[in-house]
Design an enzyme around this catalytic site. Structure first.
Site, PDB file in Angstrom:
ATOM      1  CD1 TRP A   1      31.563 -50.949  50.989  1.00 51.02           C
ATOM      2  CD2 TRP A   1      33.310 -50.367  52.277  1.00 51.02           C
ATOM      3  NE1 TRP A   1      31.247 -51.238  52.297  1.00 51.02           N
ATOM      4  CE2 TRP A   1      32.301 -50.884  53.116  1.00 51.02           C
ATOM      5  CE3 TRP A   1      34.491 -49.929  52.872  1.00 51.02           C
ATOM      6  CZ2 TRP A   1      32.432 -50.990  54.489  1.00 51.02           C
ATOM      7  CZ3 TRP A   1      34.638 -50.036  54.252  1.00 51.02           C
ATOM      8  CH2 TRP A   1      33.620 -50.556  55.047  1.00 51.02           C
ATOM      9  CG  ASN A   2      36.328 -54.429  52.913  1.00 53.57           C
ATOM     10  OD1 ASN A   2      36.252 -54.802  51.746  1.00 53.57           O
ATOM     11  ND2 ASN A   2      36.288 -55.270  53.923  1.00 53.57           N
TER      12      ASN A   2
ATOM     13  CE  LYS B   1      27.961 -54.100  41.802  1.00 55.57           C
ATOM     14  NZ  LYS B   1      28.521 -52.923  42.499  1.00 55.57           N
ATOM     15  N   PRO B   2      32.824 -53.096  40.776  1.00 55.60           N
ATOM     16  CG  PRO B   2      34.121 -51.172  40.422  1.00 55.60           C
ATOM     17  CD  PRO B   2      33.356 -52.255  39.689  1.00 55.60           C
ATOM     18  CB  ALA B   3      31.706 -51.034  46.400  1.00 53.56           C
TER      19      ALA B   3
ATOM     20  N   GLY C   1      31.337 -59.774  49.874  1.00 49.49           N
ATOM     21  CA  GLY C   1      30.486 -58.752  50.475  1.00 49.49           C
ATOM     22  C   GLY C   1      29.699 -59.327  51.641  1.00 49.49           C
ATOM     23  CB  SER C   2      26.876 -57.884  53.447  1.00 51.45           C
ATOM     24  OG  SER C   2      25.972 -57.654  52.389  1.00 51.45           O
TER      25      SER C   2
ATOM     26  CD  GLU D   1      36.438 -65.708  49.992  1.00 46.90           C
ATOM     27  OE1 GLU D   1      36.325 -65.660  51.231  1.00 46.90           O
ATOM     28  OE2 GLU D   1      37.129 -66.577  49.409  1.00 46.90           O
TER      29      GLU D   1
ATOM     30  NE  ARG E   1      44.995 -56.074  58.304  1.00 45.13           N
ATOM     31  CZ  ARG E   1      44.564 -56.607  57.171  1.00 45.13           C
ATOM     32  NH1 ARG E   1      45.026 -56.185  56.020  1.00 45.13           N
ATOM     33  NH2 ARG E   1      43.674 -57.576  57.171  1.00 45.13           N
TER      34      ARG E   1
ATOM     35  CB  CYS F   1      35.720 -60.206  55.897  1.00 46.71           C
ATOM     36  SG  CYS F   1      37.176 -60.491  54.898  1.00 46.71           S
TER      37      CYS F   1
ATOM     38  CD  GLU G   1      31.414 -58.715  58.969  1.00 45.92           C
ATOM     39  OE1 GLU G   1      30.333 -58.605  58.370  1.00 45.92           O
ATOM     40  OE2 GLU G   1      32.452 -59.046  58.405  1.00 45.92           O
TER      41      GLU G   1
ATOM     42  CB  SER H   1      45.540 -61.580  53.922  1.00 48.16           C
ATOM     43  OG  SER H   1      44.359 -61.392  54.656  1.00 48.16           O
TER      44      SER H   1
HETATM   45  P1  NAD Z   1      27.712 -55.358  50.360  1.00 51.42           P
HETATM   46  O1  NAD Z   1      27.201 -56.748  50.349  1.00 51.42           O
HETATM   47  O2  NAD Z   1      26.785 -54.271  50.750  1.00 51.42           O
HETATM   48  O3  NAD Z   1      28.296 -54.953  48.944  1.00 51.42           O
HETATM   49  C1  NAD Z   1      29.264 -55.733  48.270  1.00 51.42           C
HETATM   50  C2  NAD Z   1      29.089 -55.558  46.783  1.00 51.42           C
HETATM   51  O4  NAD Z   1      27.816 -56.076  46.404  1.00 51.42           O
HETATM   52  C3  NAD Z   1      29.113 -54.106  46.301  1.00 51.42           C
HETATM   53  O5  NAD Z   1      29.759 -54.054  45.054  1.00 51.42           O
HETATM   54  C4  NAD Z   1      27.641 -53.789  46.152  1.00 51.42           C
HETATM   55  O6  NAD Z   1      27.394 -52.763  45.206  1.00 51.42           O
HETATM   56  C5  NAD Z   1      27.115 -55.116  45.643  1.00 51.42           C
HETATM   57  N1  NAD Z   1      25.678 -55.315  45.825  1.00 51.42           N
HETATM   58  C6  NAD Z   1      24.856 -54.805  46.777  1.00 51.42           C
HETATM   59  N2  NAD Z   1      23.587 -55.213  46.566  1.00 51.42           N
HETATM   60  C7  NAD Z   1      23.608 -56.012  45.467  1.00 51.42           C
HETATM   61  C8  NAD Z   1      22.615 -56.741  44.745  1.00 51.42           C
HETATM   62  N3  NAD Z   1      21.329 -56.735  45.113  1.00 51.42           N
HETATM   63  N4  NAD Z   1      22.995 -57.453  43.660  1.00 51.42           N
HETATM   64  C9  NAD Z   1      24.299 -57.472  43.272  1.00 51.42           C
HETATM   65  N5  NAD Z   1      25.271 -56.797  43.907  1.00 51.42           N
HETATM   66  C10 NAD Z   1      24.940 -56.080  44.992  1.00 51.42           C
HETATM   67  O7  NAD Z   1      28.997 -55.401  51.304  1.00 51.42           O
HETATM   68  P2  NAD Z   1      29.963 -54.203  51.677  1.00 51.42           P
HETATM   69  O8  NAD Z   1      29.306 -53.383  52.730  1.00 51.42           O
HETATM   70  O9  NAD Z   1      30.459 -53.524  50.455  1.00 51.42           O
HETATM   71  O10 NAD Z   1      31.209 -55.014  52.289  1.00 51.42           O
HETATM   72  C11 NAD Z   1      31.249 -55.396  53.609  1.00 51.42           C
HETATM   73  C12 NAD Z   1      30.982 -56.882  53.743  1.00 51.42           C
HETATM   74  O11 NAD Z   1      31.876 -57.614  52.926  1.00 51.42           O
HETATM   75  C13 NAD Z   1      31.236 -57.387  55.153  1.00 51.42           C
HETATM   76  O12 NAD Z   1      30.219 -58.270  55.533  1.00 51.42           O
HETATM   77  C14 NAD Z   1      32.563 -58.107  55.026  1.00 51.42           C
HETATM   78  O13 NAD Z   1      32.773 -59.099  55.999  1.00 51.42           O
HETATM   79  C15 NAD Z   1      32.488 -58.658  53.664  1.00 51.42           C
HETATM   80  N6  NAD Z   1      33.830 -58.951  53.159  1.00 51.42           N
HETATM   81  C16 NAD Z   1      34.196 -60.253  53.049  1.00 51.42           C
HETATM   82  C17 NAD Z   1      35.467 -60.582  52.613  1.00 51.42           C
HETATM   83  C18 NAD Z   1      35.867 -62.015  52.508  1.00 51.42           C
HETATM   84  O14 NAD Z   1      36.819 -62.299  51.782  1.00 51.42           O
HETATM   85  N7  NAD Z   1      35.210 -62.941  53.174  1.00 51.42           N
HETATM   86  C19 NAD Z   1      36.356 -59.571  52.246  1.00 51.42           C
HETATM   87  C20 NAD Z   1      35.949 -58.236  52.357  1.00 51.42           C
HETATM   88  C21 NAD Z   1      34.665 -57.944  52.812  1.00 51.42           C
END
Ligand code: NAD
Length: 491
Positions: free
Chosen positions: A160-161, A184-186, A238-239, A260, A288, A294, A391, A451
């Protein structure tokens, strides 16, 4: 919603699932609400996909793959370039939409449109130039031909960020390589991706090449798509806990993956740094996106001889930051994404203070509506504090002093993450040594943002696998074939 421009824009966003070139409702008509985190108001209802919808999207991506893979690179490039141009024309709409669903200040949202758009332009430029190679084998008995081929249908999952840039950073290289996708976006911030998907349709993208699903049944829907034998690639941002789960799901079919994941970036300020530059860089690297990046600097590791002055200067800057709804003029800090983010920031600050840190600016949540947290500085953070390990993902600048270079390197590398590091020094020799010594996929030397669409974005250690952007980015979506010819080819 009272602002007519906001209402009109929100009403223009497609809110269904994009499957095989058409927007349609989820099976059973299920929907889910999207909120403005600055007010808590529901701004739109969007389709909430079931497993069957996920299968339909997968079918569309698989059916569209052969003809998209066979489309000449130049044609694919021109569609990406048209999408880039349309995105530029619609900058104000996309930026406002992002601010409404995610909360970032409008000026930053415009910056994300510029950054996110660059992936379309960059990959439109390199797709026709991505070539294999040909040459005699060392024995002189034959020729080796190396060719690259699109991997196939891909599943892209974004956070989502950065609602636009995380989508374009995956979609653009995938399309440039000749792959089709389901994205699949958040569910917290789907509108920007949906709006952008319509831009791709308007740019002339054939049906089924990009399919968009949004769902609250994330686990089951994703698991079904990941286990589909026609899927050839999973790219996730994501996480770490979710990334690890997805890697486990990808293992049985040895699915190619790009991950990522999280970061815990050190921001090292040496005693020979230009302090003006370091403070400027710190404000960018930390605040920012309200610290929800991340790449956000997580630990400010500052030489003991200048830590007092550095703390005084950042404290002064942070105390004067304007907090508010991102649409308001001059706002620098918008809301955090949700209540959980506010609780996390507060808990990390409380833990650090209990262990001896001192709050010099902010330090608390703010009265509602909206999920705001004051921009914060905490100094003298003690070893063992949670904030040094986790984090933060919030506007909290945590400072720890160091005594010599070895100490700084040890502190900087003391994390399982390795996404990005920032170093401020006026010594080119020391800067070079830090390039060699830091365990990090990316490094900002006297800059607070790294970036760039033309650069390979990605991490070491548990920050992930693979690279997005740069020449490397397209190869995440290509597979390599080597052919040996039995005899020398005719001249
Ligand atoms: P998240 O992992 O909770 O969610 C990311 C995505 O995964 C969302 O679309 C979510 O719906 C989906 N998701 C959640 N559970 C899932 C499952 N069981 N199966 C499949 N998809 C699932 O992360 P977040 O809170 O949306 O984002 C924050 C995290 O993303 C932070 O840890 C951040 O560091 C990381 N991030 C990394 C980068 C990078 O390029 N390294 C960039 C941006 C964010």
């Amino acid at each position: 919603m009272t602002d007519p421009r906001e209402s009109e824009l929100l009403a223009s966003v497609p809110t269904g699932l994009l499957i095989n070139g058409a927007w349609r409702e989820a099976v059973g008509g299920r929907t889910v609400a999207v909120n403005d985190p600055a007010t808590g108001d529901v701004i739109r209802e969007i389709a909430d996909a079931s497993v069957d919808d996920g299968i339909a999207a997968m079918n569309a991506a698989a059916d569209a793959f052969p003809s998209w893979a066979a489309t000449p690179a130049r044609e694919r490039a021109e569609i990406l370039r048209r999408a880039f141009d349309l995105l530029q024309e619609r900058t104000e709409d996309v930026a406002l939409l992002m601010t409404l669903e995610m909360g970032k200040p409008l000026a930053e949202a415009r910056g994300e449109v510029a950054y996110g758009g660059e992936f379309l332009r960059w990959f439109s430029e390199i797709t026709a130039h991505t070539q294999g190679r040909y040459g005699a084998n060392p024995e002189g008995t034959g020729h080796m031909i190396v060719t690259h081929h699109p991997v196939g249908p891909c599943y892209l999952i974004t956070p989502w960020n950065f609602p636009l840039a995380m989508a374009t950073r995956k979609i653009a290289p995938a399309l440039a390589a000749g792959c089709t996708v389901v994205i699949k976006p958040a569910t917290l911030t789907p509108l920007t991706t949906m709006f952008f998907a319509q831009i791709l349709q308007d740019a002339g993208l054939p049906a089924g090449v990009v399919n968009v699903i949004t769902t609250t049944d994330t686990g089951p829907v994703s698991e079904r798509i990941i286990s589909d034998p026609r899927l050839r690639k999973l790219s996730f941002t994501g996480s770490n806990p979710v990334g690890v789960k997805l890697l486990q799901q990808a293992a049985p079919s040895v699915l190619r993956t790009s991950m990522e994941l999280g970061g815990n970036a050190p921001f090292v300020v040496f005693d020979d740094a230009d302090l003006d530059k370091a403070v400027e860089g710190a404000m960018l690297a930390k605040f920012r996106n309200m610290g929800q990046a991340c790449t956000a600097a997580n630990r400010f590791i500052v030489h003991r001889s200048i830590v007092g002055e550095f703390t005084r200067r950042v404290t002064e800057r942070v105390r004067s930051m304007k907090v508010g709804r991102g649409t308001e003029e001059g706002v620098q800090i918008g809301p955090l994404i949700d209540d959980r983010a506010v609780v996390k920031a507060r808990t990390l600050v409380e833990d650090a203070v209990e262990r001896g840190a001192v709050v010099t600016a902010g330090g608390a949540g703010m009265d509602g509506p909206g999920t705001f947290f004051q921009p914060t500085v905490i100094a003298d953070v003690q070893p063992g504090s949670d904030i040094l390990r986790e984090e933060i993902f919030g506007p909290v600048l945590a400072i720890i002093p160091f005594d010599d270079e070895d100490d700084a390197v040890r502190l900087a590398n003391d994390t399982e993450y390795g996404l990005v590091s920032y170093v401020f020094t006026e010594s080119i020799v020391r800067g070079q040594r830090m390039i060699d010594r830091l365990e990090t996929g990316m490094m900002g030397l006297n800059v607070g943002v790294v970036s760039n669409a033309a650069a390979p974005f990605g991490g070491w250690k548990q920050s992930g696998l693979g690279r997005e952007g740069g020449d490397e980015g397209i190869h995440e979506y290509l597979q390599t074939k080597y052919t040996l010819t039995a005899s020398p080819l005719p001249a």
